[in-house]
Write a protein that holds these residues in place. Structure first.
Motif, short mmCIF file in Angstrom:
data_model
loop_
_atom_site.label_atom_id
_atom_site.label_comp_id
_atom_site.label_asym_id
_atom_site.label_seq_id
_atom_site.Cartn_x
_atom_site.Cartn_y
_atom_site.Cartn_z
N UNK A 73 84.92 60.04 64.53
CA UNK A 73 85.13 59.37 66.29
C UNK A 73 85.43 60.43 66.99
N UNK A 74 84.27 60.58 68.71
CA UNK A 74 85.19 61.22 69.02
C UNK A 74 86.33 60.54 70.19
N UNK A 75 86.37 59.90 70.20
CA UNK A 75 87.43 59.04 71.28
C UNK A 75 87.68 57.79 70.17
N UNK A 76 89.50 57.02 69.82
CA UNK A 76 89.59 55.80 69.35
C UNK A 76 89.36 54.58 69.40
N UNK A 77 88.18 54.55 70.38
CA UNK A 77 87.36 53.20 70.69
C UNK A 77 86.56 53.26 69.81
N UNK A 78 85.40 54.26 69.11
CA UNK A 78 84.72 54.07 68.08
C UNK A 78 85.59 53.85 66.73
N UNK A 79 86.64 54.37 66.14
CA UNK A 79 87.70 53.89 65.05
C UNK A 79 87.33 52.82 64.50
N UNK A 80 87.05 51.87 65.10
CA UNK A 80 87.17 49.93 65.18
C UNK A 80 85.36 49.47 65.36
N UNK A 81 84.47 49.71 66.21
CA UNK A 81 83.34 50.24 66.28
C UNK A 81 82.98 49.41 64.97
N UNK A 105 76.33 67.58 59.67
CA UNK A 105 77.28 68.26 61.43
C UNK A 105 77.83 67.25 62.46
N UNK A 106 79.46 66.96 62.44
CA UNK A 106 79.74 66.01 63.51
C UNK A 106 80.65 66.50 64.40
N UNK A 107 80.25 65.65 65.35
CA UNK A 107 81.61 65.83 66.50
C UNK A 107 82.65 64.72 66.59
N UNK A 108 83.56 65.37 66.65
CA UNK A 108 84.89 64.42 66.94
C UNK A 108 85.78 64.84 66.59
N UNK A 109 86.67 64.13 66.96
CA UNK A 109 88.52 64.13 66.66
C UNK A 109 89.15 63.80 65.58
N UNK A 110 88.13 62.09 65.27
CA UNK A 110 89.24 61.31 64.57
C UNK A 110 87.85 61.61 63.25
N UNK A 111 88.44 61.00 62.13
CA UNK A 111 88.30 60.75 60.69
C UNK A 111 88.49 59.65 60.32
N UNK A 112 87.57 58.82 60.30
CA UNK A 112 88.60 57.45 59.35
C UNK A 112 87.68 57.17 58.46
N UNK A 128 78.08 50.52 73.51
CA UNK A 128 78.48 51.41 73.12
C UNK A 128 78.74 51.76 71.65
N UNK A 129 78.35 51.12 71.34
CA UNK A 129 78.35 52.09 69.62
C UNK A 129 76.93 53.12 69.26
N UNK A 130 76.87 53.57 70.29
CA UNK A 130 75.89 54.79 70.10
C UNK A 130 75.73 55.53 70.88
N UNK A 131 77.17 55.29 72.23
CA UNK A 131 76.97 56.39 73.23
C UNK A 131 77.33 57.94 72.96
N UNK A 132 77.41 58.88 73.78
CA UNK A 132 77.98 60.09 72.87
C UNK A 132 79.45 60.16 73.92
N UNK A 133 80.38 60.36 73.40
CA UNK A 133 81.52 60.85 74.07
C UNK A 133 82.04 62.13 73.85
N UNK A 134 80.76 62.82 74.24
CA UNK A 134 80.76 64.28 74.53
C UNK A 134 79.70 65.37 75.38
N UNK A 135 79.17 65.01 76.26
CA UNK A 135 77.60 65.14 76.85
C UNK A 135 77.90 66.32 78.20
#
Ligand code: RAM
Length: 488
Positions: free
Chosen positions: A76-84, A117-124, A464-471
């Motif tokens: 996940x690039x940000x926390x909102x994706x963690x629970x999506x 390869x992934x783009x992330x700050x968080x890994x759940x 937003x589940x497919x939105x990109x948070x580093x664009x």
């Protein structure tokens, strides 16, 4: 067209392929202090946005594992994706982009190295299944992060804390998007897009200054021009370089200012001479879309014929007219062409005659005479209105609540630039602090593809589940803050 050149252009692009900088990074928090049981979840926080590959060193505790460990790993690039979740997603962009893997581990201990390869700050990590006889130990977790940006080049910014924060996030955005090409987003869709390239190259010129990467991307586009010499909106580099079959009126034309900015920043006359004919050709190709009587561009209702912004209600006719003029000006800065100059003036006049309400100081677009922020912004950037009149136009739209709004940092960049052009640098600075600053307040480590403060859930894709948070296109605050354009 240009067939005899393409192989050489591709070779030039290949020779400029950058070496990637590697960095091994570990979570700053979230490593479990106990062995995990079935149904447990953890979130590893790597402390910043990274693009790279994850390795987990896994062991077991209890009896000898008598079943596979079945894990779901979500990046996940940000926390909102963690629970999506993907449940109920019916958007038009593939859900394949959601950075989620499921793996079965048959043998423990073992090292799990995810190839993607992934783009992330968080890994759940969700433990979907174990057996009751053993638990899972995560002994170590690290990622090999990659980028072609060299952070050693970056000079400190002399500014207040808010602007320093915005600059830091903007730089990280560009850093993560700088790979073997300037990608649009390392989560999605990892392609080289012309519109994004233009803004990345601009920001790169006052930050990482990796001009070879810009040159490589220009040559990549040149090498994939179609049989008519038209440049696609984006291109793929794997398994081999290939242009996409998507064409956008504005993106093809943006090859011209991208080339100009590169030449101005580097003085590289050889590349200019090499690519100028292809750049000029884009203007000629666009001619087919103009009405020769009125010199006004013909409107279209085909989605994506001209991009401008992700507001799906936006009529693009006036923006397209203005973008052609803007790009013709860029061409004229590289090459004197009196006929082009005359045509450009005729097209400016046409915009004023058919699409401008000089009493209200507002441009309208399309048969429904739509008023939008984008139309005013592009009319100002193209110099269709100038000086005081241009300032009036931007003031008028801000006092017009029904004006179709801007939804991407890409369009906001152009708004802030238009404000600078009218001399209203204070307002440009305020816009940057408010718009990008508000993403920072929402916890952004990198800037997003889309941000509409009025509707934080907005997505052009259906969810937003497919939105990109580093664009890529959102990295330009660093250009504003470092190029001097905001100075009075
Ligand atoms: C989005 C891409 C890219 C942009 C195009 C038009 O789908 O991610 O950034 O340039 O739209």
């Amino acid at each position: 067209m240009f067939e005899d050149k393409k192989a050489v252009w591709l070779r030039k692009a290949d020779s400029l392929k950058p070496a990637l900088h590697l960095e091994t990074v570990q979570p700053v928090s979230g490593m479990p202090d106990h062995a995990l049981a079935e149904s447990e979840s953890i979130v590893l926080d790597f402390g910043n946005h990274y693009v790279g590959r994850l390795t987990l060193k896994l062991e077991s505790e209890g009896s000898h594992p008598d079943a596979p460990a079945w894990l779901q790993i979500k990046f996940c690039e940000n926390t909102r994706e963690l629970d999506e979740t993907l449940e109920g997603y019916h958007g038009w962009i593939s859900k394949g982009w959601v950075q989620q893997e499921q793996v079965h581990i048959d043998v423990l201990p073992s090292e799990l190295k995810l190839p993607r390869r992934f783009a992330f700050r968080y890994v759940r990590i969700d433990v979907l299944a174990l057996s009751s006889k053993f638990r899972l130990v995560i002994r170590d977790a690290f990622a090999e992060a990659v980028s072609s940006a060299d952070d050693g080049c970056i000079l400190p910014l002399n500014s207040d804390t808010q602007e320093a924060d915005i600059d830091r996030v903007a730089l990280r955005t560009l850093h993560s998007c700088m790979q073997e090409v300037f990608e649009d987003g390392p989560k999605r869709d990892r392609r080289l897009w012309l519109g994004d390239l233009r803004l990345q190259a601009l920001t790169n010129s006052v930050t990482y200054r990796n001009f070879d990467l810009v040159k490589r991307c220009l040559y990549l586009f040149a090498a994939v021009a179609d049989e008519n010499g038209r440049l696609p909106a984006c291109l793929f580099t794997e398994p081999q370089v290939e242009g996409d079959d998507t064409y956008m009126f504005d993106y093809s034309l943006f090859f011209i200012p991208t080339l100009l900015d590169y030449v101005l920043a580097t003085g590289d006359q050889e590349t200019k001479e090499d690519l100028l004919p292809l750049a000029m050709h884009q203007l000629r190709l666009a001619d087919a879309q103009f009405d020769p009587e009125t010199q006004l561009i013909r409107d279209s209702d085909q989605l994506g014929w001209c991009f401008v912004d992700w507001n799906l209600h936006l009529n693009k006719q006036l923006c397209a007219q203005a973008i052609w003029i803007y790009c013709a000006q860029a061409a004229l800065q590289m090459h004197d062409d009196p006929a082009l100059s005359t045509l450009m003036e005729a097209r400016k006049k046409a915009a004023l005659r058919f699409c401008y309400d000089s009493e209200k100081h507002l441009f309208f677009s399309g048969s429904s005479r739509q008023i939008s922020w984008a139309s005013q912004v592009w009319a100002v950037l193209a110099g269709i209105v100038e000086n005081e009149e241009a300032a009036k136009c931007l003031n008028a739209v801000s006092a017009c609540p029904e004006a179709v709004c801007m939804v991407t940092p890409y369009m906001m960049h152009h708004y802030a630039e238009a404000l600078c052009r009218t001399g209203n640098k204070q307002e440009a600075r305020r816009v940057i602090r408010e718009y990008w600053g508000s993403m920072v307040c929402h916890g952004a480590d990198t800037f997003w593809e889309l941000y509409n403060p009025q509707n934080p859930d907005e997505s052009p894709y259906g969810s937003p589940v497919v939105n990109s948070y580093c664009h890529a296109w959102s990295c330009t605050p660093s250009w504003f803050l470092r190029s001097g354009i905001l100075e009075e």
